[in-house]
Design a protein around this motif. Sequence first.
Motif, mmCIF file in Angstrom:
data_model
loop_
_atom_site.group_PDB
_atom_site.id
_atom_site.type_symbol
_atom_site.label_atom_id
_atom_site.label_comp_id
_atom_site.label_asym_id
_atom_site.label_seq_id
_atom_site.Cartn_x
_atom_site.Cartn_y
_atom_site.Cartn_z
ATOM 1 N N ALA A 77 -28.895 -32.192 8.595
ATOM 2 C CA ALA A 77 -29.705 -31.921 9.788
ATOM 3 C C ALA A 77 -30.189 -30.474 9.822
ATOM 4 C CB ALA A 77 -28.897 -32.232 11.046
ATOM 5 N N VAL A 78 -29.325 -29.538 9.473
ATOM 6 C CA VAL A 78 -29.721 -28.130 9.470
ATOM 7 C C VAL A 78 -30.777 -27.875 8.396
ATOM 8 C CG1 VAL A 78 -28.906 -25.781 9.031
ATOM 9 C CG2 VAL A 78 -27.592 -27.297 10.497
ATOM 10 N N ILE A 79 -30.597 -28.467 7.228
ATOM 11 C CA ILE A 79 -31.586 -28.298 6.159
ATOM 12 C C ILE A 79 -32.923 -28.913 6.576
ATOM 13 C CG2 ILE A 79 -32.169 -28.993 3.803
ATOM 14 C CD1 ILE A 79 -29.149 -28.744 3.173
ATOM 15 N N CYS A 80 -32.892 -30.097 7.203
ATOM 16 C CA CYS A 80 -34.132 -30.728 7.668
ATOM 17 C C CYS A 80 -34.809 -29.897 8.742
ATOM 18 C CB CYS A 80 -33.850 -32.136 8.201
ATOM 19 S SG CYS A 80 -33.632 -33.347 6.911
ATOM 20 N N TYR A 81 -34.033 -29.212 9.557
ATOM 21 C CA TYR A 81 -34.606 -28.365 10.595
ATOM 22 C C TYR A 81 -35.419 -27.223 9.979
ATOM 23 C CZ TYR A 81 -34.930 -25.259 14.608
ATOM 24 O OH TYR A 81 -35.392 -24.441 15.595
ATOM 25 N N HIS A 82 -34.956 -26.738 8.843
ATOM 26 C CA HIS A 82 -35.620 -25.605 8.194
ATOM 27 C C HIS A 82 -36.640 -26.017 7.135
ATOM 28 C CE1 HIS A 82 -33.287 -22.548 10.203
ATOM 29 N NE2 HIS A 82 -32.189 -23.244 9.954
ATOM 30 N N SER A 83 -36.686 -27.289 6.760
ATOM 31 C CA SER A 83 -37.616 -27.735 5.725
ATOM 32 C C SER A 83 -38.541 -28.820 6.278
ATOM 33 C CB SER A 83 -36.839 -28.289 4.527
ATOM 34 O OG SER A 83 -37.714 -28.912 3.616
ATOM 35 N N PHE A 84 -39.784 -28.452 6.467
ATOM 36 C CA PHE A 84 -40.770 -29.398 7.002
ATOM 37 C C PHE A 84 -40.925 -30.615 6.092
ATOM 38 C CE2 PHE A 84 -45.133 -30.965 6.956
ATOM 39 C CZ PHE A 84 -45.249 -31.400 8.273
ATOM 40 N N TRP A 85 -41.022 -30.401 4.790
ATOM 41 C CA TRP A 85 -41.291 -31.498 3.865
ATOM 42 C C TRP A 85 -40.097 -32.439 3.720
ATOM 43 C CZ3 TRP A 85 -46.025 -32.520 3.461
ATOM 44 C CH2 TRP A 85 -46.967 -31.511 3.512
ATOM 45 N N LEU A 86 -38.915 -31.900 3.687
ATOM 46 C CA LEU A 86 -37.738 -32.772 3.622
ATOM 47 C C LEU A 86 -37.614 -33.588 4.907
ATOM 48 C CD1 LEU A 86 -35.228 -33.727 2.116
ATOM 49 C CD2 LEU A 86 -33.979 -31.855 3.177
ATOM 50 N N ASN A 87 -37.830 -32.946 6.038
ATOM 51 C CA ASN A 87 -37.769 -33.642 7.312
ATOM 52 C C ASN A 87 -38.821 -34.747 7.384
ATOM 53 O OD1 ASN A 87 -36.993 -34.243 9.911
ATOM 54 N ND2 ASN A 87 -38.288 -32.682 10.828
ATOM 55 N N THR A 88 -40.039 -34.446 6.966
ATOM 56 C CA THR A 88 -41.113 -35.434 6.994
ATOM 57 C C THR A 88 -40.811 -36.591 6.058
ATOM 58 O OG1 THR A 88 -42.698 -33.688 7.497
ATOM 59 C CG2 THR A 88 -43.601 -35.756 6.664
ATOM 60 N N SER A 89 -40.331 -36.302 4.847
ATOM 61 C CA SER A 89 -40.025 -37.392 3.914
ATOM 62 C C SER A 89 -38.881 -38.264 4.409
ATOM 63 C CB SER A 89 -39.715 -36.936 2.510
ATOM 64 O OG SER A 89 -39.588 -35.608 2.369
ATOM 65 N N LEU A 90 -37.868 -37.663 5.000
ATOM 66 C CA LEU A 90 -36.771 -38.476 5.534
ATOM 67 C C LEU A 90 -37.236 -39.334 6.705
ATOM 68 C CD1 LEU A 90 -33.611 -36.200 5.371
ATOM 69 C CD2 LEU A 90 -34.014 -38.328 4.168
ATOM 70 N N MET A 91 -38.090 -38.784 7.552
ATOM 71 C CA MET A 91 -38.615 -39.568 8.674
ATOM 72 C C MET A 91 -39.469 -40.730 8.181
ATOM 73 S SD MET A 91 -37.384 -38.569 11.464
ATOM 74 C CE MET A 91 -35.879 -38.123 10.632
ATOM 75 N N LEU A 92 -40.293 -40.496 7.163
ATOM 76 C CA LEU A 92 -41.085 -41.595 6.589
ATOM 77 C C LEU A 92 -40.179 -42.658 5.972
ATOM 78 C CD1 LEU A 92 -44.053 -39.664 4.961
ATOM 79 C CD2 LEU A 92 -44.118 -41.169 6.967
#
Length: 116
Positions: A77-92
């Motif tokens: 969660a902390v890494i996703c908060y700081h990484s737009f692309w990782l967060n977007t890919s996980l959400m997709l």
Amino acid sequence: MFLYPIGVYIIWLSLYGFLNFVWAADKIRKKNYDNTYLYFRNKEGVKGVLDKAGPTLAPLVFLFGHFVIFLVMHFVAVICYHSFWLNTSLMLYYILLSFWNGSCYYMEHFARKYEQ
């Protein structure tokens, strides 16, 4: 953002362990109540680990495993908060997984209704 959630989780986990394994243990056993520990106690992979720990250490091993899973997910969660692309890919990925699960349920449910 990193240490406060861990502190709050440790407090929650301590209260959860005290309530389930000390304070209400007899009531849970006598009335045959369900809880997370009993649910996972019957799962194949977890059951072997808890059986090896023995009846006295099994609750502690369960709570420790619960904490490890929280810690790993907290890191993600902390890494996703700081990484737009990782967060977007996980959400997709989660959206596609939700569509897949929903469509499989839909097909299974209506296939049973059709058979009836």
